[in-house]
Design a protein around this motif. Structure first.
Motif, PDB file in Angstrom:
ATOM      1  N   ARG A 352      14.988   7.113   0.053  1.00 46.95           N
ATOM      2  CA  ARG A 352      13.733   7.864  -0.094  1.00 46.95           C
ATOM      3  C   ARG A 352      13.400   8.623   1.179  1.00 46.95           C
ATOM      4  O   ARG A 352      12.863   9.730   1.139  1.00 46.95           O
ATOM      5  N   ARG A 353      13.739   8.063   2.336  1.00 46.92           N
ATOM      6  CA  ARG A 353      13.466   8.715   3.606  1.00 46.92           C
ATOM      7  C   ARG A 353      14.225  10.040   3.712  1.00 46.92           C
ATOM      8  O   ARG A 353      13.676  11.045   4.170  1.00 46.92           O
ATOM      9  N   TYR A 354      15.493  10.041   3.309  1.00 45.19           N
ATOM     10  CA  TYR A 354      16.282  11.271   3.368  1.00 45.19           C
ATOM     11  C   TYR A 354      15.716  12.323   2.419  1.00 45.19           C
ATOM     12  O   TYR A 354      15.672  13.520   2.759  1.00 45.19           O
ATOM     13  N   LEU A 355      15.310  11.920   1.232  1.00 49.30           N
ATOM     14  CA  LEU A 355      14.735  12.883   0.293  1.00 49.30           C
ATOM     15  C   LEU A 355      13.382  13.388   0.776  1.00 49.30           C
ATOM     16  O   LEU A 355      13.036  14.560   0.576  1.00 49.30           O
ATOM     17  N   THR A 356      12.610  12.517   1.408  1.00 48.74           N
ATOM     18  CA  THR A 356      11.327  12.953   1.956  1.00 48.74           C
ATOM     19  C   THR A 356      11.525  14.012   3.031  1.00 48.74           C
ATOM     20  O   THR A 356      10.785  14.999   3.099  1.00 48.74           O
ATOM     21  N   ASP A 357      12.526  13.826   3.878  1.00 47.05           N
ATOM     22  CA  ASP A 357      12.811  14.817   4.914  1.00 47.05           C
ATOM     23  C   ASP A 357      13.304  16.132   4.318  1.00 47.05           C
ATOM     24  O   ASP A 357      13.219  17.184   4.974  1.00 47.05           O
ATOM     25  N   ALA A 358      13.837  16.088   3.092  1.00 52.77           N
ATOM     26  CA  ALA A 358      14.376  17.297   2.469  1.00 52.77           C
ATOM     27  C   ALA A 358      13.316  18.130   1.765  1.00 52.77           C
ATOM     28  O   ALA A 358      13.621  19.226   1.291  1.00 52.77           O
ATOM     29  N   ILE A 359      12.084  17.647   1.672  1.00 54.12           N
ATOM     30  CA  ILE A 359      11.033  18.417   1.007  1.00 54.12           C
ATOM     31  C   ILE A 359      10.638  19.593   1.895  1.00 54.12           C
ATOM     32  O   ILE A 359      10.302  19.404   3.062  1.00 54.12           O
ATOM     33  N   PRO A 360      10.669  20.827   1.386  1.00 49.98           N
ATOM     34  CA  PRO A 360      10.239  21.969   2.195  1.00 49.98           C
ATOM     35  C   PRO A 360       8.762  21.845   2.572  1.00 49.98           C
ATOM     36  O   PRO A 360       7.970  21.176   1.897  1.00 49.98           O
ATOM     37  N   LYS A 361       8.413  22.495   3.651  1.00 52.33           N
ATOM     38  CA  LYS A 361       7.042  22.428   4.149  1.00 52.33           C
ATOM     39  C   LYS A 361       6.070  22.977   3.109  1.00 52.33           C
ATOM     40  O   LYS A 361       6.246  24.070   2.578  1.00 52.33           O
ATOM     41  N   GLY A 362       5.048  22.194   2.830  1.00 51.89           N
ATOM     42  CA  GLY A 362       4.023  22.605   1.877  1.00 51.89           C
ATOM     43  C   GLY A 362       4.405  22.431   0.430  1.00 51.89           C
ATOM     44  O   GLY A 362       3.643  22.828  -0.459  1.00 51.89           O
ATOM     45  N   LYS A 363       5.576  21.829   0.148  1.00 51.09           N
ATOM     46  CA  LYS A 363       6.046  21.676  -1.236  1.00 51.09           C
ATOM     47  C   LYS A 363       6.022  20.221  -1.686  1.00 51.09           C
ATOM     48  O   LYS A 363       6.724  19.849  -2.625  1.00 51.09           O
ATOM     49  N   GLU A 364       5.188  19.404  -1.041  1.00 54.86           N
ATOM     50  CA  GLU A 364       5.171  17.981  -1.362  1.00 54.86           C
ATOM     51  C   GLU A 364       4.759  17.710  -2.806  1.00 54.86           C
ATOM     52  O   GLU A 364       5.144  16.693  -3.389  1.00 54.86           O
ATOM     53  N   LEU A 365       3.962  18.600  -3.390  1.00 55.68           N
ATOM     54  CA  LEU A 365       3.477  18.407  -4.756  1.00 55.68           C
ATOM     55  C   LEU A 365       4.124  19.387  -5.729  1.00 55.68           C
ATOM     56  O   LEU A 365       3.626  19.569  -6.839  1.00 55.68           O
ATOM     57  N   ASP A 366       5.202  20.029  -5.313  1.00 58.62           N
ATOM     58  CA  ASP A 366       5.896  20.983  -6.171  1.00 58.62           C
ATOM     59  C   ASP A 366       6.937  20.237  -6.991  1.00 58.62           C
ATOM     60  O   ASP A 366       7.979  19.835  -6.498  1.00 58.62           O
ATOM     61  N   TYR A 367       6.650  20.085  -8.270  1.00 54.52           N
ATOM     62  CA  TYR A 367       7.511  19.322  -9.161  1.00 54.52           C
ATOM     63  C   TYR A 367       8.870  19.987  -9.359  1.00 54.52           C
ATOM     64  O   TYR A 367       9.846  19.319  -9.717  1.00 54.52           O
ATOM     65  N   ALA A 368       8.975  21.288  -9.106  1.00 53.63           N
ATOM     66  CA  ALA A 368      10.231  22.003  -9.298  1.00 53.63           C
ATOM     67  C   ALA A 368      11.226  21.734  -8.174  1.00 53.63           C
ATOM     68  O   ALA A 368      12.405  22.050  -8.311  1.00 53.63           O
ATOM     69  N   GLN A 369      10.784  21.163  -7.055  1.00 50.78           N
ATOM     70  CA  GLN A 369      11.683  20.884  -5.934  1.00 50.78           C
ATOM     71  C   GLN A 369      12.576  19.685  -6.269  1.00 50.78           C
ATOM     72  O   GLN A 369      12.086  18.627  -6.666  1.00 50.78           O
ATOM     73  N   PRO A 370      13.887  19.817  -6.136  1.00 48.37           N
ATOM     74  CA  PRO A 370      14.775  18.677  -6.441  1.00 48.37           C
ATOM     75  C   PRO A 370      14.462  17.443  -5.611  1.00 48.37           C
ATOM     76  O   PRO A 370      14.557  16.311  -6.109  1.00 48.37           O
ATOM     77  N   SER A 371      14.098  17.636  -4.335  1.00 51.92           N
ATOM     78  CA  SER A 371      13.791  16.478  -3.501  1.00 51.92           C
ATOM     79  C   SER A 371      12.578  15.719  -4.020  1.00 51.92           C
ATOM     80  O   SER A 371      12.547  14.485  -3.993  1.00 51.92           O
ATOM     81  N   VAL A 372      11.578  16.441  -4.515  1.00 52.38           N
ATOM     82  CA  VAL A 372      10.395  15.791  -5.094  1.00 52.38           C
ATOM     83  C   VAL A 372      10.770  15.047  -6.367  1.00 52.38           C
ATOM     84  O   VAL A 372      10.282  13.942  -6.628  1.00 52.38           O
ATOM     85  N   GLN A 373      11.652  15.621  -7.157  1.00 52.58           N
ATOM     86  CA  GLN A 373      12.094  14.945  -8.383  1.00 52.58           C
ATOM     87  C   GLN A 373      12.804  13.626  -8.049  1.00 52.58           C
ATOM     88  O   GLN A 373      12.574  12.603  -8.700  1.00 52.58           O
ATOM     89  N   GLY A 374      13.673  13.668  -7.032  1.00 48.54           N
ATOM     90  CA  GLY A 374      14.358  12.444  -6.646  1.00 48.54           C
ATOM     91  C   GLY A 374      13.403  11.380  -6.150  1.00 48.54           C
ATOM     92  O   GLY A 374      13.560  10.189  -6.455  1.00 48.54           O
ATOM     93  N   ILE A 375      12.389  11.798  -5.392  1.00 44.24           N
ATOM     94  CA  ILE A 375      11.405  10.833  -4.892  1.00 44.24           C
ATOM     95  C   ILE A 375      10.610  10.233  -6.038  1.00 44.24           C
ATOM     96  O   ILE A 375      10.208   9.066  -5.987  1.00 44.24           O
TER      97      ILE A 375
END
Length: 482
Positions: A352-375
């Motif tokens: 989860r830590r690696y995927l959290t670091d992969a979230i682009p800035k300001g995209k923490e709540l963007d469901y379309a981001q693959p990293s958010v989907q993995g989290i």
């Protein structure tokens, strides 16, 4: 017959057209190469911007790994209704939700001063009048006490005080035997031979160890504290106290618990770098490592041991866990693969830590981001893990609930992972590579209810070393095998 001028002109035009086509192809290849180079530079710039944003977040952002299970405005990936199949409770919840005076989550009551200071001795202090003021200002009659009233409460810190105990034995002799040239002498003893190294008492040595290894306070700072207390105790003296007394009293106990840990079927491990000064044959800038080995979550008494090593080589884990047969929870370091009879389990917190670091800035709540989907998958696993551990106490029930509730999510996560094709060199690419390299360990924890889901317990136990590793350490031997 000589060619006419028109034929010559026609051939020249054909040659010119051929040259122009070659030039166009060359220019097109140059443009294509420039576009590829620009695309690569743009991607490299974006990756560097992401790295800068990640470093800023790690430096100034919140360090908590807690994440909300749902994203506002989005439907949840998973259906959690099967976790609590209680129709009566569902009807009661619907009824409660329909009430007009329904409030939000009840806030935790504020802790009172009496609860915070529970167990601390209380001494009353009275705000009294001066003797000359205990007379009536009207008739000058002596005032009578009618009661007392609470004004305020203060927490008072009393600094430590030092005492020196000098032990003397009282000697006795028999006067009658002394006259017969057969003197009898007896000396007072407490029956406890002094086995400590140095003049410090056991409590003093324990306090130095606590400050150094629990509070991360180096000997140079403790030296200043001792001077304020009125004793000139040097850092070298404190280091000798800790080293010699630890070897004499802790080493036998350490070796005993080491043997007990090797007999367990579930273990956890972690390692962290630290800097050691004045180590024979090594530069001060050379990186050393403190290893942690502890028992797993198998219901037995916890055993936590530390092992100092000059390197991060996996041979340290092999030597320490010699004879261990069972499940080993650790991070992604490949050195643990050398432990022959250990079956590794993956830490989902690291994933989860690696995927959290992969979230682009300001995209923490963007469901379309693959990293958010993995989290979202992993957060659901953490949520189910908490619910299962709360609801069930037997390891067989935990295993059964994991297979029923968590295994489908793990399989869904692996299916999602196979569909990822991140940009090469991006943080998402690093996260996917990290997870794929540990793919075979992700579902190992489902095999037994005693297996750990994450390595958080090891990280908590090794945290004192990460807190104090920026300080100069004269020598590390506490709780390490000789």
């Amino acid at each position: 017959m000589a060619d006419s001028s028109k034929d010559i002109q026609l051939r020249e035009l054909k040659d010119m057209i051929t040259d122009l086509k070659k030039m166009i192809k060359t220019l097109q290849a140059t443009v294509d190469a420039a576009n590829k180079r620009e695309e690569a530079l743009t991607q490299e710039r974006d990756n560097l911007k992401d790295e800068v944003a990640l470093l800023r977040k790690k430096l100034f952002g919140s360090s908590s790994e807690k994440r909300t299970l749902d994203i506002p405005g989005q439907l949840n990936f998973f259906n959690e209704a099967e976790m609590e199949q209680d129709p009566a409770a569902a009807k009661a919840e619907e009824l409660e939700a329909s009430l007009p005076d329904k409030t939000g989550k009840k806030r935790k009551a504020r802790t009172t001063d009496a609860e915070r200071f529970k167990g601390i001795p209380v001494q009353k202090k009275y705000l009294d009048l001066a003797d000359g003021e205990k007379f009536c200002p009207v008739c000058d009659t002596a005032l009578e006490e009618i009661g007392e009233e609470f004004v305020r409460r203060e927490l008072v810190f009393i600094p430590a005080k030092l005492k020196v105990y000098e032990y003397y034995s009282k000697n006795y002799t028999c006067p009658e035997c002394s006259r017969r040239d057969l003197p009898v002498i007896k000396k007072g003893k407490d029956g406890k031979p002094h086995m400590l190294y140095g003049m410090a008492s056991a409590g003093t040595v324990a306090w130095v160890m606590y400050q150094k290894f629990c509070n991360g306070l180096p000997y140079c700072r403790q030296e200043k504290d001792w001077k304020q207390y009125g004793a000139a105790i040097t850092r070298a003296t404190m280091a000798n106290w800790v080293i010699h007394n630890s070897e004499a009293f802790f080493l036998p106990m350490y070796e005993y618990f080491h043997r007990k840990l090797q007999e367990r079927e579930f273990a956890m491990a972690d390692e962290t770098p630290l800097q050691v000064l004045h180590e024979p044959g090594r530069r001060a800038q050379t990186k050393s490592y403190m290893w942690l080995f502890r028992s797993g979550e198998d219901g037995g008494p916890p055993i936590i041991l530390y092992k100092y090593s000059e390197t991060r080589a996996g041979d340290t884990a092999v030597d320490f866990l010699h004879g261990f047969k069972g499940y080993l929870m650790c991070d992604g370091y490949s050195g643990y693969n050398k432990v022959p009879d250990a079956k590794r389990t993956a830490c989902w917190a690291h994933i989860r830590r690696y995927l959290t670091d992969a979230i682009p800035k300001g995209k923490e709540l963007d469901y379309a981001q693959p990293s958010v989907q993995g989290i979202m998958y992993i957060n659901q696993l953490f949520h189910l893990e908490d619910m299962i551990k709360t609801k069930y106490t037997s390891f067989d029930a935990i295993k059964k609930a994991r297979l029923e509730k968590e295994k489908p999510i793990v399989e869904g996560f692996l299916s999602w992972l196979d569909n990822q094709s991140p940009v090469r060199g991006s943080r998402m690419d690093k996260a996917v590579t990290y997870i794929q390299n540990r793919r075979s360990y992700l579902a190992t924890y489902l095999e037994d209810g005693r297996c750990s889901f994450s390595n958080n317990l090891s990280e908590i136990a090794i945290r004192p070393f990460t807190v104090g590793r920026n300080y100069a350490v004269s020598r590390i031997m506490f709780c390490s095998a000789a």
